[in-house]
Design a protein around this motif. Structure first.
Motif, PDB file in Angstrom:
ATOM      1  N   THR A 195       8.758   5.611  -2.646  1.00  0.00           N
ATOM      2  CA  THR A 195       7.616   6.225  -3.319  1.00  0.00           C
ATOM      3  C   THR A 195       6.829   7.054  -2.321  1.00  0.00           C
ATOM      4  OG1 THR A 195       7.441   4.310  -4.795  1.00  0.00           O
ATOM      5  CG2 THR A 195       5.563   5.804  -4.736  1.00  0.00           C
ATOM      6  N   ALA A 196       6.386   8.228  -2.757  1.00  0.00           N
ATOM      7  CA  ALA A 196       5.574   9.099  -1.896  1.00  0.00           C
ATOM      8  C   ALA A 196       4.095   8.858  -2.173  1.00  0.00           C
ATOM      9  CB  ALA A 196       5.915  10.556  -2.141  1.00  0.00           C
ATOM     10  N   ALA A 197       3.303   8.872  -1.113  1.00  0.00           N
ATOM     11  CA  ALA A 197       1.852   8.717  -1.217  1.00  0.00           C
ATOM     12  C   ALA A 197       1.170   9.998  -0.774  1.00  0.00           C
ATOM     13  CB  ALA A 197       1.385   7.552  -0.341  1.00  0.00           C
ATOM     14  N   ALA A 198      -0.090  10.144  -1.136  1.00  0.00           N
ATOM     15  CA  ALA A 198      -0.882  11.258  -0.616  1.00  0.00           C
ATOM     16  C   ALA A 198      -0.976  11.145   0.902  1.00  0.00           C
ATOM     17  CB  ALA A 198      -2.276  11.238  -1.244  1.00  0.00           C
ATOM     18  N   VAL A 199      -1.201  12.280   1.556  1.00  0.00           N
ATOM     19  CA  VAL A 199      -1.298  12.288   3.013  1.00  0.00           C
ATOM     20  C   VAL A 199      -2.519  11.487   3.462  1.00  0.00           C
ATOM     21  CG1 VAL A 199      -1.645  13.770   5.027  1.00  0.00           C
ATOM     22  CG2 VAL A 199      -0.081  14.483   3.207  1.00  0.00           C
ATOM     23  N   GLY A 200      -2.363  10.733   4.540  1.00  0.00           N
ATOM     24  CA  GLY A 200      -3.453   9.902   5.056  1.00  0.00           C
ATOM     25  C   GLY A 200      -3.048   8.445   5.083  1.00  0.00           C
ATOM     26  N   GLU A 201      -3.312   7.771   6.212  1.00  0.00           N
ATOM     27  CA  GLU A 201      -2.869   6.392   6.369  1.00  0.00           C
ATOM     28  C   GLU A 201      -3.417   5.483   5.279  1.00  0.00           C
ATOM     29  OE1 GLU A 201      -3.336   2.743   9.586  1.00  0.00           O
ATOM     30  OE2 GLU A 201      -3.159   4.784  10.332  1.00  0.00           O
ATOM     31  N   VAL A 202      -4.687   5.654   4.904  1.00  0.00           N
ATOM     32  CA  VAL A 202      -5.285   4.783   3.899  1.00  0.00           C
ATOM     33  C   VAL A 202      -4.558   4.930   2.562  1.00  0.00           C
ATOM     34  CG1 VAL A 202      -7.059   6.466   3.210  1.00  0.00           C
ATOM     35  CG2 VAL A 202      -7.472   4.017   2.897  1.00  0.00           C
ATOM     36  N   ASN A 203      -4.074   6.133   2.251  1.00  0.00           N
ATOM     37  CA  ASN A 203      -3.332   6.360   1.003  1.00  0.00           C
ATOM     38  C   ASN A 203      -1.946   5.734   1.058  1.00  0.00           C
ATOM     39  OD1 ASN A 203      -5.433   7.995  -0.127  1.00  0.00           O
ATOM     40  ND2 ASN A 203      -4.755   9.669   1.172  1.00  0.00           N
ATOM     41  N   VAL A 204      -1.303   5.818   2.223  1.00  0.00           N
ATOM     42  CA  VAL A 204       0.011   5.194   2.387  1.00  0.00           C
ATOM     43  C   VAL A 204      -0.095   3.688   2.252  1.00  0.00           C
ATOM     44  CG1 VAL A 204       1.926   4.815   3.997  1.00  0.00           C
ATOM     45  CG2 VAL A 204       0.903   7.080   3.809  1.00  0.00           C
ATOM     46  N   VAL A 205      -1.103   3.098   2.880  1.00  0.00           N
ATOM     47  CA  VAL A 205      -1.292   1.647   2.803  1.00  0.00           C
ATOM     48  C   VAL A 205      -1.546   1.207   1.356  1.00  0.00           C
ATOM     49  CG1 VAL A 205      -2.884  -0.223   3.410  1.00  0.00           C
ATOM     50  CG2 VAL A 205      -2.053   1.333   5.182  1.00  0.00           C
ATOM     51  N   ALA A 206      -2.383   1.943   0.646  1.00  0.00           N
ATOM     52  CA  ALA A 206      -2.666   1.596  -0.751  1.00  0.00           C
ATOM     53  C   ALA A 206      -1.395   1.631  -1.591  1.00  0.00           C
ATOM     54  CB  ALA A 206      -3.717   2.549  -1.328  1.00  0.00           C
ATOM     55  N   LYS A 207      -0.569   2.648  -1.391  1.00  0.00           N
ATOM     56  CA  LYS A 207       0.680   2.769  -2.153  1.00  0.00           C
ATOM     57  C   LYS A 207       1.676   1.680  -1.761  1.00  0.00           C
ATOM     58  CE  LYS A 207       1.267   5.609  -4.694  1.00  0.00           C
ATOM     59  NZ  LYS A 207       1.040   5.671  -6.161  1.00  0.00           N
ATOM     60  N   MET A 208       1.689   1.298  -0.479  1.00  0.00           N
ATOM     61  CA  MET A 208       2.569   0.215  -0.035  1.00  0.00           C
ATOM     62  C   MET A 208       2.201  -1.102  -0.724  1.00  0.00           C
ATOM     63  SD  MET A 208       3.038   0.985   4.050  1.00  0.00           S
ATOM     64  CE  MET A 208       4.093  -0.473   4.299  1.00  0.00           C
ATOM     65  N   LYS A 209       0.912  -1.364  -0.813  1.00  0.00           N
ATOM     66  CA  LYS A 209       0.471  -2.587  -1.482  1.00  0.00           C
ATOM     67  C   LYS A 209       0.816  -2.546  -2.971  1.00  0.00           C
ATOM     68  CE  LYS A 209      -3.365  -3.565   1.704  1.00  0.00           C
ATOM     69  NZ  LYS A 209      -4.826  -3.665   1.868  1.00  0.00           N
ATOM     70  N   GLU A 210       0.631  -1.386  -3.561  1.00  0.00           N
ATOM     71  CA  GLU A 210       0.901  -1.214  -4.996  1.00  0.00           C
ATOM     72  C   GLU A 210       2.375  -1.429  -5.327  1.00  0.00           C
ATOM     73  OE1 GLU A 210       1.155   2.625  -7.969  1.00  0.00           O
ATOM     74  OE2 GLU A 210      -0.537   2.539  -6.571  1.00  0.00           O
ATOM     75  N   THR A 211       3.274  -0.989  -4.440  1.00  0.00           N
ATOM     76  CA  THR A 211       4.720  -1.052  -4.708  1.00  0.00           C
ATOM     77  C   THR A 211       5.417  -2.199  -3.982  1.00  0.00           C
ATOM     78  OG1 THR A 211       5.186   0.492  -2.892  1.00  0.00           O
ATOM     79  CG2 THR A 211       4.811   1.448  -5.080  1.00  0.00           C
ATOM     80  N   ASN A 212       4.623  -3.046  -3.301  1.00  0.00           N
ATOM     81  CA  ASN A 212       5.184  -4.163  -2.520  1.00  0.00           C
ATOM     82  C   ASN A 212       6.229  -3.670  -1.514  1.00  0.00           C
ATOM     83  OD1 ASN A 212       3.710  -6.295  -3.818  1.00  0.00           O
ATOM     84  ND2 ASN A 212       5.047  -6.023  -5.597  1.00  0.00           N
ATOM     85  N   ALA A 213       5.917  -2.579  -0.848  1.00  0.00           N
ATOM     86  CA  ALA A 213       6.846  -2.008   0.131  1.00  0.00           C
ATOM     87  C   ALA A 213       6.986  -2.929   1.341  1.00  0.00           C
ATOM     88  CB  ALA A 213       6.361  -0.632   0.575  1.00  0.00           C
ATOM     89  N   VAL A 214       8.212  -3.036   1.853  1.00  0.00           N
ATOM     90  CA  VAL A 214       8.457  -3.884   3.029  1.00  0.00           C
ATOM     91  C   VAL A 214       8.313  -3.106   4.327  1.00  0.00           C
ATOM     92  CG1 VAL A 214       9.942  -5.468   1.753  1.00  0.00           C
ATOM     93  CG2 VAL A 214      10.970  -3.497   2.927  1.00  0.00           C
ATOM     94  N   ILE A 215       8.305  -1.786   4.227  1.00  0.00           N
ATOM     95  CA  ILE A 215       8.132  -0.927   5.399  1.00  0.00           C
ATOM     96  C   ILE A 215       7.635   0.425   4.882  1.00  0.00           C
ATOM     97  CG2 ILE A 215      10.550  -0.155   5.324  1.00  0.00           C
ATOM     98  CD1 ILE A 215       8.485  -0.649   8.566  1.00  0.00           C
ATOM     99  N   GLY A 216       6.848   1.085   5.691  1.00  0.00           N
ATOM    100  CA  GLY A 216       6.348   2.397   5.293  1.00  0.00           C
ATOM    101  C   GLY A 216       5.700   3.071   6.473  1.00  0.00           C
ATOM    102  N   GLY A 217       5.066   4.204   6.204  1.00  0.00           N
ATOM    103  CA  GLY A 217       4.397   4.906   7.285  1.00  0.00           C
ATOM    104  C   GLY A 217       4.337   6.390   7.047  1.00  0.00           C
ATOM    105  N   GLU A 218       4.250   7.125   8.134  1.00  0.00           N
ATOM    106  CA  GLU A 218       4.137   8.574   8.065  1.00  0.00           C
ATOM    107  C   GLU A 218       5.167   9.216   8.978  1.00  0.00           C
ATOM    108  OE1 GLU A 218      -0.318   9.669   7.139  1.00  0.00           O
ATOM    109  OE2 GLU A 218      -0.242   8.471   8.968  1.00  0.00           O
TER     110      GLU A 218
END
Length: 460
Positions: A309-332
């Motif tokens: 899943t792609a998130a809006a640019v910005g660490e806070v947006n990536v973290v929010a999307k990771m929590k929403e999708t139960n991602a096991v790894i993510g980042g920029e």
């Protein structure tokens, strides 16, 4: 002089008149406003704030101002001194603090510094919370504590605690790394990586360590953003040092770039891709990166049978999307690795340990491991517009023009084609459209960018 006030923190060049640069007056005002915000977030009678900094020349001065201001607002301070950004983040939760302030301008040149603001979870603030702090500052809506209510400051060193946390991660295989007997180089660009990375490597059992720009003096030996054009000399050193891999970080150690044993760039976009591949092989699940990051992560994720899943640019947006999708790894794609089993923040130390575990188990050279991933190349461009042009209208027109393609508009307009994509974002401060295009070759990505630029110009 420059002072940039945003919901994610305050950054600017040191000196100048108040309001023009990051002057002592501005440091005090925004630190006090942050303390005021903390009052609205917790019923604790005494608030605790963790403060950590990178090795910038101005760091000691800004640290003194911030700690004293927080004390003046009645907050107790745990000052962890020279520390990476992720170290400060984990210290917030371990101290059960109400928040934290990181004094770092990340990859910006030495004349810059910043106050990056954390919540009680050691994560960057939401847009709503950041806006509240800006409003407190604009109105100077804060009251300093009476003499009997002043806060206190204690000093602690959290580097070894952070390193031990990394070693405790299940997928960090210390035995495999030790047995591989790697020779490892690192470029700390004369900041806190020069403290944290050797401590980590030694704890991982690496015996041969080649240090480059290790001294945390704040006098950066090269432009501190870990991009290929800034690492030519580092790559040359790697070629002649007979090492297995070289890790390069930015001044606050939340971005990780990798150089292979032959002196070739692994490509900072692929730091996350490779580590995600390793994680997914042992811990299946979803992944997230921002819209401007390489498609290679999506390819690797789908290869393992999971959803990207792609998130809006910005660490806070990536973290929010990771929590929403139960991602096991993510980042920029800029080399930011976010591994939830450690914490929800970009962490180059976690990235180094996971990558060395992967490299040890792969029985491949670093350059050979890189060849196992699909090749994508990003072209970065921009169009400068006149102030009277409404950028939002242009973006809406581009979205309509490509309505038959796969379009994502959560942050500008991203258009996905079969083997390539383009992401259009407007600048928040200038009449500019930034254009990131990725394809299977440098020539193809440049051609896609030029095509899109031509389309935009036809609408002006």
């Amino acid at each position: 002089m420059t002072l940039i006030k945003s919901i994610s923190g305050i950054r600017g060049t040191i000196g100048g008149r108040p309001g023009d640069g990051l002057s002592p007056v501005d440091v005090v005002k925004y630190a006090a406003s942050y303390a005021k915000w903390l009052e609205s977030q917790s019923n604790e009678s005494k608030k605790t704030v963790v403060v950590g900094r990178d090795a910038r020349i101005s760091g000691e001065m800004v640290e003194a101002l911030v700690c004293a201001t927080l004390n003046g607002m009645g907050c107790d301070v745990v000052n962890i001194g020279l520390a990476t950004t992720p170290t400060t983040e984990i210290a917030v939760t371990k101290e059960k603090a109400q928040g934290g302030i990181i004094l770092t301008a990340s990859h910006n040149p030495k004349q810059w510094n910043a106050l990056k603001l954390l919540n009680k979870d050691g994560e960057f603030l939401s847009a709503t919370d950041g806006q509240a702090i800006l409003e407190f500052a604009d109105n100077e809506d804060f009251d300093f504590a009476d003499v009997d209510d002043l806060g206190t400051t204690v000093t602690k060193d959290y580097t070894d605690i952070h390193v031990q946390d990394v070693l405790n991660l299940e997928l960090v295989d210390v035995d495999a790394i030790r047995k591989a007997d790697f020779s490892v180089a690192f470029d700390a660009v004369n900041s806190v990586g020069g403290i944290a990375i050797p401590a980590l490597l030694k704890a991982l059992g690496v015996k041969t360590i080649v240090s480059i720009n290790e001294e945390p003096s704040g006098h950066f030996a090269h432009v501190p953003e870990p991009l290929p054009e800034n690492l030519v000399e580092t790559c040359n050193i790697v070629k002649t040092s007979n090492v297995d891999v070289c890790f390069v970080v930015d001044p606050d150690v939340d971005r990780l770039s990798i150089i292979s044993e032959d002196g070739s760039m692994f490509n900072e976009e692929y730091s996350l891709v490779a580590i995600a591949d390793y994680i997914l092989a042992h811990n299946p699940g979803n992944t997230v990166s921002n819209l401007s990051s390489s498609r290679a992560l999506r390819v690797v994720t789908e290869k393992h049978g999971w959803k990207y899943t792609a998130a809006a640019v910005g660490e806070v947006n990536v973290v929010a999307k990771m929590k929403e999708t139960n991602a096991v790894i993510g980042g920029e794609g800029n080399g930011g690795i976010i591994y939830p089993k450690s914490h929800y923040g970009r962490d180059a130390l976690v990235g180094i340990a996971l990558f060395l575990s992967q490299l040890a188990k792969s029985n491949l050279k670093c350059s050979e491991l890189r060849k196992t991933y699909p090749d994508y190349f990003i072209s970065k461009n921009k169009i400068e517009l006149t102030p009277e042009i409404d950028v939002n209208v242009i973006l809406d027109q581009m979205k309509e023009k490509h309505s038959e393609d796969e379009v994502n508009d959560i942050d500008g307009v991203k258009i996905d084609f079969e083997n390539e994509w383009v992401h259009l974002r407007k600048s928040n401060t200038e009449p500019i459209i930034r254009i990131y295009a990725e394809s299977v070759s440098p020539e193809a990505s440049d051609a896609l960018a030029k095509k899109i630029i031509t389309e935009i110009k036809s609408l002006i």
